[in-house]
Enzyme design. Structure first.
Site, PDB file in Angstrom:
ATOM      1  N   ALA A  78       0.858  -1.191   0.000  1.00 56.16           N
ATOM      2  CA  ALA A  78       0.000   0.000   0.000  1.00 56.16           C
ATOM      3  C   ALA A  78       0.887   1.231   0.000  1.00 56.16           C
ATOM      4  O   ALA A  78       1.961   1.224   0.595  1.00 56.16           O
ATOM      5  CB  ALA A  78      -0.893   0.011   1.244  1.00 56.16           C
TER       6      ALA A  78
ATOM      7  N   ALA B 239       0.693   5.704   0.088  1.00 59.86           N
ATOM      8  CA  ALA B 239      -0.066   6.953   0.164  1.00 59.86           C
ATOM      9  C   ALA B 239       0.891   8.120  -0.019  1.00 59.86           C
ATOM     10  O   ALA B 239       2.054   7.919  -0.373  1.00 59.86           O
ATOM     11  CB  ALA B 239      -0.803   7.028   1.496  1.00 59.86           C
TER      12      ALA B 239
ATOM     13  N   GLN C 275       4.810   4.349   2.412  1.00 63.77           N
ATOM     14  CA  GLN C 275       4.268   3.087   1.919  1.00 63.77           C
ATOM     15  C   GLN C 275       4.618   1.961   2.891  1.00 63.77           C
ATOM     16  O   GLN C 275       5.521   2.096   3.715  1.00 63.77           O
ATOM     17  CB  GLN C 275       4.732   2.777   0.501  1.00 63.77           C
ATOM     18  CG  GLN C 275       6.190   2.391   0.358  1.00 63.77           C
ATOM     19  CD  GLN C 275       6.546   2.144  -1.108  1.00 63.77           C
ATOM     20  OE1 GLN C 275       5.864   2.603  -2.025  1.00 63.77           O
ATOM     21  NE2 GLN C 275       7.619   1.400  -1.334  1.00 63.77           N
ATOM     22  N   VAL C 276       3.874   0.837   2.766  1.00 67.57           N
ATOM     23  CA  VAL C 276       4.027  -0.241   3.738  1.00 67.57           C
ATOM     24  C   VAL C 276       4.492  -1.528   3.067  1.00 67.57           C
ATOM     25  O   VAL C 276       3.923  -1.953   2.054  1.00 67.57           O
ATOM     26  CB  VAL C 276       2.692  -0.482   4.490  1.00 67.57           C
ATOM     27  CG1 VAL C 276       2.782  -1.715   5.391  1.00 67.57           C
ATOM     28  CG2 VAL C 276       2.327   0.748   5.330  1.00 67.57           C
TER      29      VAL C 276
ATOM     30  N   ASP D 258      -7.885   8.993  13.249  1.00 69.42           N
ATOM     31  CA  ASP D 258      -8.045   8.655  11.830  1.00 69.42           C
ATOM     32  C   ASP D 258      -8.659   7.264  11.727  1.00 69.42           C
ATOM     33  O   ASP D 258      -8.105   6.366  11.120  1.00 69.42           O
ATOM     34  CB  ASP D 258      -6.672   8.705  11.142  1.00 69.42           C
ATOM     35  CG  ASP D 258      -6.772   8.755   9.622  1.00 69.42           C
ATOM     36  OD1 ASP D 258      -7.893   8.959   9.119  1.00 69.42           O
ATOM     37  OD2 ASP D 258      -5.748   8.580   8.954  1.00 69.42           O
TER      38      ASP D 258
HETATM   39  N1  LIG Z   1       0.530  -3.504  11.177  1.00 67.31           N
HETATM   40  C1  LIG Z   1      -0.015  -3.765   9.987  1.00 67.31           C
HETATM   41  N2  LIG Z   1      -0.382  -5.010   9.648  1.00 67.31           N
HETATM   42  C2  LIG Z   1      -0.911  -5.264   8.438  1.00 67.31           C
HETATM   43  N3  LIG Z   1      -1.122  -4.355   7.485  1.00 67.31           N
HETATM   44  C3  LIG Z   1      -0.799  -3.076   7.770  1.00 67.31           C
HETATM   45  C4  LIG Z   1      -0.231  -2.715   9.025  1.00 67.31           C
HETATM   46  N4  LIG Z   1       0.001  -1.392   9.006  1.00 67.31           N
HETATM   47  C5  LIG Z   1      -0.415  -0.949   7.812  1.00 67.31           C
HETATM   48  N5  LIG Z   1      -0.900  -1.951   7.053  1.00 67.31           N
HETATM   49  C6  LIG Z   1      -1.448  -1.859   5.699  1.00 67.31           C
HETATM   50  O1  LIG Z   1      -0.869  -0.765   5.012  1.00 67.31           O
HETATM   51  C7  LIG Z   1      -1.874   0.210   4.701  1.00 67.31           C
HETATM   52  C8  LIG Z   1      -1.311   1.616   4.852  1.00 67.31           C
HETATM   53  O2  LIG Z   1      -0.816   1.794   6.155  1.00 67.31           O
HETATM   54  P1  LIG Z   1      -1.265   3.025   7.043  1.00 67.31           P
HETATM   55  O3  LIG Z   1      -0.511   2.931   8.321  1.00 67.31           O
HETATM   56  O4  LIG Z   1      -2.745   3.040   7.120  1.00 67.31           O
HETATM   57  O5  LIG Z   1      -0.693   4.229   6.241  1.00 67.31           O
HETATM   58  P2  LIG Z   1      -1.385   5.406   5.426  1.00 67.31           P
HETATM   59  O6  LIG Z   1      -1.068   6.625   6.227  1.00 67.31           O
HETATM   60  O7  LIG Z   1      -0.691   5.353   4.135  1.00 67.31           O
HETATM   61  O8  LIG Z   1      -2.856   5.137   5.338  1.00 67.31           O
HETATM   62  C9  LIG Z   1      -2.995  -0.095   5.672  1.00 67.31           C
HETATM   63  O9  LIG Z   1      -4.219   0.352   5.167  1.00 67.31           O
HETATM   64  C10 LIG Z   1      -2.911  -1.598   5.765  1.00 67.31           C
HETATM   65  O10 LIG Z   1      -3.523  -2.229   4.659  1.00 67.31           O
END
Ligand SMILES: Nc1ncnc2c1ncn2[C@@H]1O[C@H](COP(=O)(O)OP(=O)(O)O)[C@@H](O)[C@H]1O
Ligand SMILES: [Mg+2]
Length: 524
Positions: free
Chosen positions: A131, A133, A137-138, A290
């Site tokens: 993912a 943004a 990214q993750v 959020d």
């Molecule tokens: N600890 C986690 N375990 C599994 N998936 C995660 C985790 N943290 C983030 N993700 C995935 O990554 C996406 C983006 O992370 P997030 O922290 O929500 O960042 P953003 O600020 O880009 O929304 C999340 O919507 C989720 O799908």
């Protein structure tokens, strides 16, 4: 110091907004003179195809072209209807913060730079991003944690984003200063103040150590709570540009079909979500700000796991008490009390008449008592309340605005899971407990019991509601006829607020006009 480049970037932004038809979509009918000419010019500039899209669509196209800072600016302004007006705020709220991923090689370089160790030494594996943004990214990955292989989520800041933000922020400040300098009526909206707040929140969001700290604080607060948790933080692999945390293997709340397929109890999850949120707010004074369904996972046993703690809100003891007393006052229909609380907290200047204020609050509270409990929204009530308090010169309390905004989201999620969701019945155990424990010491025990009863009664639906509704509708009829129910002071306030609304629309247009002039200057 503003650099010439900032002028150019601002002009460029104005150009894109005009080309994507955002400016043309703004109401320009009320304009006169030069600004009107500028607006008409912007309409000519709009691409033909952009004219057929709706406003939100145009806005998201423009923002896509302008880049991450504008996504953040848009999202931030969405939380400030007091600045941009309700319609624009709603359109901005629909902006999606999703972007193309950047290469894993870049992420690896950043991790090594930020943590000072090679990625292969830190992680057993680091996979492609899942993912992305505007800010980060993750990546999924694995680590060796005391001899055990653990799956982790690794969030990495987008390369160069900090530099880019700094540049764009300069443009925002420039626009804000221009507004304050050339448009005196814009000063009340404090554009420079708004730009400063944006700069501060994005600075926090771009330091992932702070997100890690928020996760760990919320984790400690909720350690003993059933049904809610956050992932643990791996501090060893966390730095300014990277955060490593437990990988969560649940279903996202936004994936309703998958939740259904897994046989989750939607009513229970909805109640759990609201109670958790209220517990964090009232008991701890620290909440996840959020909480949209994309940031919430549900584990097989129904436990909710929240991720993405870049934005968190804090409420001091005073604000929590204020909140509890307001809810209590609305429930018991004690509007004078609700009004009083605002004065006691020092939010509304003493120069205002408590009774006139109580009257305005009654106009919000009474219709609510006439509705079936499951349709009454706490978030809506707070929204209406803050609209009224603005009329009485209540200073903007950003922490309360953030809470109200979050409650709109959380309550919306709960209602989407359970259409018959009863906010008040669900809230009672948490709010009632808090009132019993905190609105002491003496004499208050009884009050607290009353509050709990009143909450329960509202949830059950009092039998005299039908009669009350009837009376209210008679009152409204009478009001429509002779307008006597509102005294002069209240009427004057409303008039003032309306004038303000049209004014802020004009301010936005003036700003755009100024930007267009800049484009002309640059092109010439
Ligand atoms: N600890 C986690 N375990 C599994 N998936 C995660 C985790 N943290 C983030 N993700 C995935 O990554 C996406 C983006 O992370 P997030 O922290 O929500 O960042 P953003 O600020 O880009 O929304 C999340 O919507 C989720 O799908
Ligand atoms: Mg997220």
């Amino acid at each position: 110091m503003t650099t010439p480049a900032a002028y150019f970037r601002l002009a460029h932004a104005g150009w894109i907004l005009a080309r994507e038809g955002v400016i043309a979509a703004l109401p320009g009918d009320q304009l006169i003179g030069a600004p009107r000419v500028a607006w008409q010019f912007a309409r000519k500039l709009a691409r033909r195809r952009s004219r057929s899209h709706d406003a939100a669509d145009r806005m998201s196209k423009a923002v896509d072209r302008l880049g991450p800072s504008y996504v953040k600016l848009g999202q931030f302004l969405a939380t400030r209807p007091d600045v941009v007006g309700g319609d624009v705020a709603n359109q901005l709220a629909r902006l999606q913060d999703r972007m193309a991923t950047f290469p894993t090689a870049l992420a690896r370089a950043e991790i090594e730079e930020s943590l000072g160790r090679p990625v292969d030494e830190l992680f057993l594996t680091l996979e492609e991003p899942i993912a992305a943004a505007s800010i980060a990214q993750v990546h999924p990955g694995t680590i060796d944690r005391q001899g055990r292989v653990e799956k982790v989520a690794v969030k990495v800041i987008r390369p160069g984003v900090r530099r880019r933000f700094a540049n764009d922020l300069e443009g925002f400040f420039l626009a804000a200063h221009m507004q304050e300098r050339f448009i005196p009526s814009a000063r009340r909206l404090k554009p420079v103040e708004v730009a400063k707040t944006l700069a501060q929140t994005t600075r926090i969001e771009m330091d992932l150590r702070l997100e890690a700290a928020a996760l760990s604080e919320l984790g400690e607060n909720t350690a003993a709570d059933p049904g809610f948790r956050v992932p643990w933080v791996d501090w060893e692999r966390t730095g300014r540009d990277v955060i490593t945390m437990e990988w969560i293997d649940g279903i996202k709340m936004s994936d309703v079909e998958a939740m259904q397929a897994a046989g989750h109890d939607f009513k229970r999850i909805a109640a759990n979500l609201i109670q958790s949120f209220l517990r964090h707010t009232l008991r701890d004074g620290f909440f996840h700000a959020d909480m949209h369904p994309g940031n919430l996972f549900v584990e097989p046993d129904g436990t909710i796991v929240a991720v993405d703690l870049g934005i968190a809100g804090r409420l001091g003891k005073k604000e929590r008490r204020f909140l509890a007393e307001i809810l209590y006052g609305f429930i018991t229909r004690d509007y004078v009390r609700v009004a009083e609380v605002h004065f006691e907290a020092g939010y509304v200047p003493r120069t205002h008449d408590v009774r006139a204020f109580a009257q305005a609050i009654r106009a919000i509270g009474e219709p609510i008592h006439g509705q079936p409990a499951e349709t009454i929204s706490m978030a809506r009530l707070l929204t209406l309340l803050f609209e009224v308090t603005e009329l009485f010169d209540m200073e903007t309390r950003s922490e309360l605005l953030l809470l109200q905004k979050t409650m709109v989201v959380v309550e919306g999620v709960a209602r989407s899971l359970d259409p018959a969701f009863n906010m008040w019945k669900t809230a009672e155990p948490v709010v009632g407990d808090w009132i019993r424990a905190n609105l002491g010491p003496r004499g208050f025990a009884e009050d607290a019991r009353d509050a709990a009863f009143a909450l329960a009664a509202l949830a059950r639906q009092a039998p005299d509601i039908a009669a009350r509704t009837e009376r209210l509708s008679r009152e409204i009829d009478a009001m429509a006829e002779d307008g006597l129910r509102f005294d002069d002071e209240t009427a004057a306030k409303i008039g003032k607020a309306e004038a303000r609304h049209t004014r802020s629309g004009r301010i936005a247009l003036w700003l755009i006009a100024a930007t267009l002039v800049w484009i002309a200057v640059q092109v010439a």
